[in-house]
Design a protein around this motif. Structure first.
Motif, PDB file in Angstrom:
ATOM      1  N   LEU A   1      10.872   3.572 -82.380  1.00 29.75           N
ATOM      2  CA  LEU A   1       9.759   4.471 -82.677  1.00 29.75           C
ATOM      3  C   LEU A   1       9.815   5.655 -81.719  1.00 29.75           C
ATOM      4  CD1 LEU A   1       7.067   1.675 -82.977  1.00 29.75           C
ATOM      5  CD2 LEU A   1       7.913   3.069 -84.862  1.00 29.75           C
ATOM      6  N   GLU A   2       9.361   6.806 -82.190  1.00 27.48           N
ATOM      7  CA  GLU A   2       9.319   8.008 -81.353  1.00 27.48           C
ATOM      8  C   GLU A   2       7.919   8.271 -80.807  1.00 27.48           C
ATOM      9  OE1 GLU A   2      11.918   9.740 -80.246  1.00 27.48           O
ATOM     10  OE2 GLU A   2      13.107   8.212 -81.271  1.00 27.48           O
ATOM     11  N   ARG A   3       6.883   7.740 -81.465  1.00 27.84           N
ATOM     12  CA  ARG A   3       5.509   7.963 -81.044  1.00 27.84           C
ATOM     13  C   ARG A   3       4.770   6.652 -80.908  1.00 27.84           C
ATOM     14  NH1 ARG A   3       6.793  11.779 -84.559  1.00 27.84           N
ATOM     15  NH2 ARG A   3       5.903  10.759 -86.340  1.00 27.84           N
ATOM     16  N   PRO A   4       3.894   6.551 -79.938  1.00 31.44           N
ATOM     17  CA  PRO A   4       3.370   7.619 -79.078  1.00 31.44           C
ATOM     18  C   PRO A   4       4.299   7.981 -77.923  1.00 31.44           C
ATOM     19  CG  PRO A   4       2.283   5.576 -78.523  1.00 31.44           C
ATOM     20  CD  PRO A   4       3.180   5.286 -79.700  1.00 31.44           C
ATOM     21  N   PHE A   5       5.422   7.265 -77.787  1.00 33.98           N
ATOM     22  CA  PHE A   5       6.475   7.556 -76.818  1.00 33.98           C
ATOM     23  C   PHE A   5       7.725   6.885 -77.368  1.00 33.98           C
ATOM     24  CE2 PHE A   5       3.585   4.197 -75.471  1.00 33.98           C
ATOM     25  CZ  PHE A   5       4.398   3.086 -75.603  1.00 33.98           C
ATOM     26  N   PRO A   6       8.910   7.373 -77.019  1.00 35.64           N
ATOM     27  CA  PRO A   6      10.132   6.748 -77.526  1.00 35.64           C
ATOM     28  C   PRO A   6      10.284   5.316 -77.002  1.00 35.64           C
ATOM     29  CG  PRO A   6      10.575   8.942 -76.645  1.00 35.64           C
ATOM     30  CD  PRO A   6       9.176   8.578 -76.241  1.00 35.64           C
ATOM     31  N   VAL A   7      10.529   4.380 -77.919  1.00 36.06           N
ATOM     32  CA  VAL A   7      10.659   2.980 -77.531  1.00 36.06           C
ATOM     33  C   VAL A   7      11.486   2.247 -78.578  1.00 36.06           C
ATOM     34  CG1 VAL A   7       8.496   2.290 -78.661  1.00 36.06           C
ATOM     35  CG2 VAL A   7       9.372   0.931 -76.761  1.00 36.06           C
ATOM     36  N   THR A   8      12.259   1.268 -78.127  1.00 42.70           N
ATOM     37  CA  THR A   8      13.018   0.398 -79.020  1.00 42.70           C
ATOM     38  C   THR A   8      12.609  -1.036 -78.736  1.00 42.70           C
ATOM     39  OG1 THR A   8      14.872   1.940 -79.117  1.00 42.70           O
ATOM     40  CG2 THR A   8      15.324  -0.343 -79.729  1.00 42.70           C
ATOM     41  N   ILE A   9      12.283  -1.765 -79.805  1.00 42.91           N
ATOM     42  CA  ILE A   9      11.832  -3.151 -79.703  1.00 42.91           C
ATOM     43  C   ILE A   9      12.769  -4.025 -80.523  1.00 42.91           C
ATOM     44  CG2 ILE A   9       9.928  -4.761 -80.177  1.00 42.91           C
ATOM     45  CD1 ILE A   9       9.106  -2.644 -78.180  1.00 42.91           C
ATOM     46  N   ASP A  10      13.346  -5.040 -79.908  1.00 40.06           N
ATOM     47  CA  ASP A  10      14.102  -6.052 -80.640  1.00 40.06           C
ATOM     48  C   ASP A  10      13.115  -7.184 -80.926  1.00 40.06           C
ATOM     49  OD1 ASP A  10      15.652  -8.201 -81.520  1.00 40.06           O
ATOM     50  OD2 ASP A  10      17.312  -7.737 -80.157  1.00 40.06           O
ATOM     51  N   VAL A  11      12.540  -7.163 -82.111  1.00 40.61           N
ATOM     52  CA  VAL A  11      11.458  -8.089 -82.466  1.00 40.61           C
ATOM     53  C   VAL A  11      11.937  -9.540 -82.405  1.00 40.61           C
ATOM     54  CG1 VAL A  11       9.791  -8.741 -84.227  1.00 40.61           C
ATOM     55  CG2 VAL A  11      10.327  -6.323 -83.865  1.00 40.61           C
ATOM     56  N   GLY A  12      13.136  -9.813 -82.910  1.00 40.99           N
ATOM     57  CA  GLY A  12      13.661 -11.173 -82.872  1.00 40.99           C
ATOM     58  C   GLY A  12      13.780 -11.698 -81.450  1.00 40.99           C
TER      59      GLY A  12
ATOM     60  N   GLY B   1      -9.868   6.195 -82.038  1.00 42.97           N
ATOM     61  CA  GLY B   1      -8.872   7.251 -81.909  1.00 42.97           C
ATOM     62  C   GLY B   1      -7.636   6.861 -81.121  1.00 42.97           C
ATOM     63  N   ILE B   2      -7.330   5.564 -81.085  1.00 43.61           N
ATOM     64  CA  ILE B   2      -6.131   5.099 -80.381  1.00 43.61           C
ATOM     65  C   ILE B   2      -4.912   5.587 -81.169  1.00 43.61           C
ATOM     66  CG2 ILE B   2      -4.852   3.095 -79.536  1.00 43.61           C
ATOM     67  CD1 ILE B   2      -7.643   3.418 -78.223  1.00 43.61           C
ATOM     68  N   PRO B   3      -3.990   6.326 -80.547  1.00 41.21           N
ATOM     69  CA  PRO B   3      -2.863   6.911 -81.287  1.00 41.21           C
ATOM     70  C   PRO B   3      -1.945   5.922 -81.986  1.00 41.21           C
ATOM     71  CG  PRO B   3      -3.091   7.965 -79.146  1.00 41.21           C
ATOM     72  CD  PRO B   3      -4.020   6.783 -79.157  1.00 41.21           C
ATOM     73  N   ALA B   4      -1.781   4.714 -81.433  1.00 40.83           N
ATOM     74  CA  ALA B   4      -0.861   3.751 -82.047  1.00 40.83           C
ATOM     75  C   ALA B   4      -1.386   2.333 -81.872  1.00 40.83           C
ATOM     76  CB  ALA B   4       0.530   3.874 -81.429  1.00 40.83           C
ATOM     77  N   TYR B   5      -1.157   1.511 -82.898  1.00 38.42           N
ATOM     78  CA  TYR B   5      -1.569   0.100 -82.894  1.00 38.42           C
ATOM     79  C   TYR B   5      -0.433  -0.716 -83.466  1.00 38.42           C
ATOM     80  CZ  TYR B   5      -4.209  -4.123 -84.253  1.00 38.42           C
ATOM     81  OH  TYR B   5      -4.649  -5.415 -84.416  1.00 38.42           O
ATOM     82  N   TRP B   6      -0.018  -1.760 -82.727  1.00 40.69           N
ATOM     83  CA  TRP B   6       1.022  -2.669 -83.197  1.00 40.69           C
ATOM     84  C   TRP B   6       0.434  -4.057 -83.361  1.00 40.69           C
ATOM     85  CZ3 TRP B   6       5.400  -1.729 -79.067  1.00 40.69           C
ATOM     86  CH2 TRP B   6       5.857  -0.410 -79.160  1.00 40.69           C
ATOM     87  N   ILE B   7       0.910  -4.736 -84.392  1.00 42.88           N
ATOM     88  CA  ILE B   7       0.571  -6.142 -84.611  1.00 42.88           C
ATOM     89  C   ILE B   7       1.870  -6.930 -84.561  1.00 42.88           C
ATOM     90  CG2 ILE B   7      -0.367  -7.839 -86.225  1.00 42.88           C
ATOM     91  CD1 ILE B   7      -2.059  -5.544 -87.431  1.00 42.88           C
ATOM     92  N   ILE B   8       1.907  -7.938 -83.695  1.00 42.32           N
ATOM     93  CA  ILE B   8       3.066  -8.821 -83.582  1.00 42.32           C
ATOM     94  C   ILE B   8       2.598 -10.201 -84.002  1.00 42.32           C
ATOM     95  CG2 ILE B   8       4.748  -9.843 -82.017  1.00 42.32           C
ATOM     96  CD1 ILE B   8       4.475  -7.233 -80.351  1.00 42.32           C
TER      97      ILE B   8
ATOM     98  N   GLN C   1      -2.731   5.074 -75.119  1.00 46.92           N
ATOM     99  CA  GLN C   1      -1.714   5.530 -76.058  1.00 46.92           C
ATOM    100  C   GLN C   1      -1.388   4.492 -77.129  1.00 46.92           C
ATOM    101  OE1 GLN C   1      -0.213   8.673 -76.085  1.00 46.92           O
ATOM    102  NE2 GLN C   1      -1.962   8.997 -74.743  1.00 46.92           N
ATOM    103  N   LEU C   2      -1.505   3.196 -76.750  1.00 45.58           N
ATOM    104  CA  LEU C   2      -1.091   2.121 -77.646  1.00 45.58           C
ATOM    105  C   LEU C   2      -1.876   0.860 -77.316  1.00 45.58           C
ATOM    106  CD1 LEU C   2       1.013   0.606 -79.568  1.00 45.58           C
ATOM    107  CD2 LEU C   2       2.400   0.302 -77.503  1.00 45.58           C
ATOM    108  N   VAL C   3      -2.293   0.131 -78.353  1.00 45.52           N
ATOM    109  CA  VAL C   3      -2.800  -1.224 -78.185  1.00 45.52           C
ATOM    110  C   VAL C   3      -1.959  -2.143 -79.056  1.00 45.52           C
ATOM    111  CG1 VAL C   3      -5.167  -0.648 -77.523  1.00 45.52           C
ATOM    112  CG2 VAL C   3      -4.602  -0.924 -79.937  1.00 45.52           C
ATOM    113  N   VAL C   4      -1.791  -3.378 -78.575  1.00 45.58           N
ATOM    114  CA  VAL C   4      -0.988  -4.361 -79.291  1.00 45.58           C
ATOM    115  C   VAL C   4      -1.770  -5.666 -79.355  1.00 45.58           C
ATOM    116  CG1 VAL C   4       1.207  -5.627 -79.379  1.00 45.58           C
ATOM    117  CG2 VAL C   4       1.127  -3.326 -78.354  1.00 45.58           C
TER     118      VAL C   4
END
Length: 190
Positions: free
Chosen positions: A173-184, A134-141, A108-111
């Motif tokens: 974010l709501e997709r690919p699943f609901p999630v809240t991230i405090d980046v700081g 076809g990975i639905p979501a990709y995050w870069i931190i 669902q997600l790669v980071v």
């Protein structure tokens, strides 16, 4: 010192599977049949990834799991590509199968947590690879990025990634699943 013999031809996926790990200070990926050697992530890098896994685990819907450093098959056909994202969110059913690599259909997600030596790869090559798979979501931190670029989220739409979030504060974010991230908080190493 360990001596590594690098094949002088492109590897098939079976050749990749047959290789033994030879150097605990390096981590390997296979890109278009070619072995790519990367430095093993630093303690700070791993701390951020570990903290993210814990944060995700607390918010994931039933049936999904977040783990660090798993092989992800981008392309099994010759010449194959196998990436090793920092964090992968995938179907919990795959854990029971104890597979060597995760299939993109189960992800669902790669980071990727950016390191000084991976910035270009994470922001260009891996975007293309994960999109192709076809990975639905990709995050870069990126802990070293300017404040507004510390977190970037992409979502697959019509076969291409589109940016859906960027910043350094609290991101929901709501997709690919609901999630809240405090980046700081995620990037605070104390």
């Amino acid at each position: 010192m360990t001596t590594v013999t690098v094949p002088n031809e492109l590897l098939a996926i079976e050749d990749w599977d047959a290789l033994e790990e030879t150097d605990a200070n390096r981590y390997w990926e296979l890109v278009d049949g070619t072995i790519i050697m990367n430095s093993f992530p630093t303690a700070g890098h791993q701390f951020v990834a570990h903290r993210l896994v814990n944060l995700l685990d607390a918010q994931l819907p039933e049936g999904l799991v977040a783990l660090q450093h798993l092989g992800l098959t981008i392309e099994a056909r010759f010449p194959p590509t196998v990436r090793g994202p920092d964090v992968v969110v995938f179907s919990r059913a795959q854990v029971k199968l104890d597979v060597a690599r995760i299939d993109p259909a189960d992800v669902q997600l790669v980071v990727e947590v950016v390191s000084p030596g991976s910035r270009r790869t994470d922001r260009i090559a891996k975007v293309a690879d994960y999109q192709y798979a076809g990975i639905p979501a990709y995050w870069i931190i990126d802990p070293a990025a300017a404040e507004g670029d510390a977190f970037v989220a992409y979502e697959l739409a019509g076969g291409a990634y589109k940016e859906v979030a960027r910043g350094s504060g609290v991101i929901t974010l709501e997709r690919p699943f609901p999630v809240t991230i405090d980046v700081g908080a995620l990037l605070t190493l104390d």
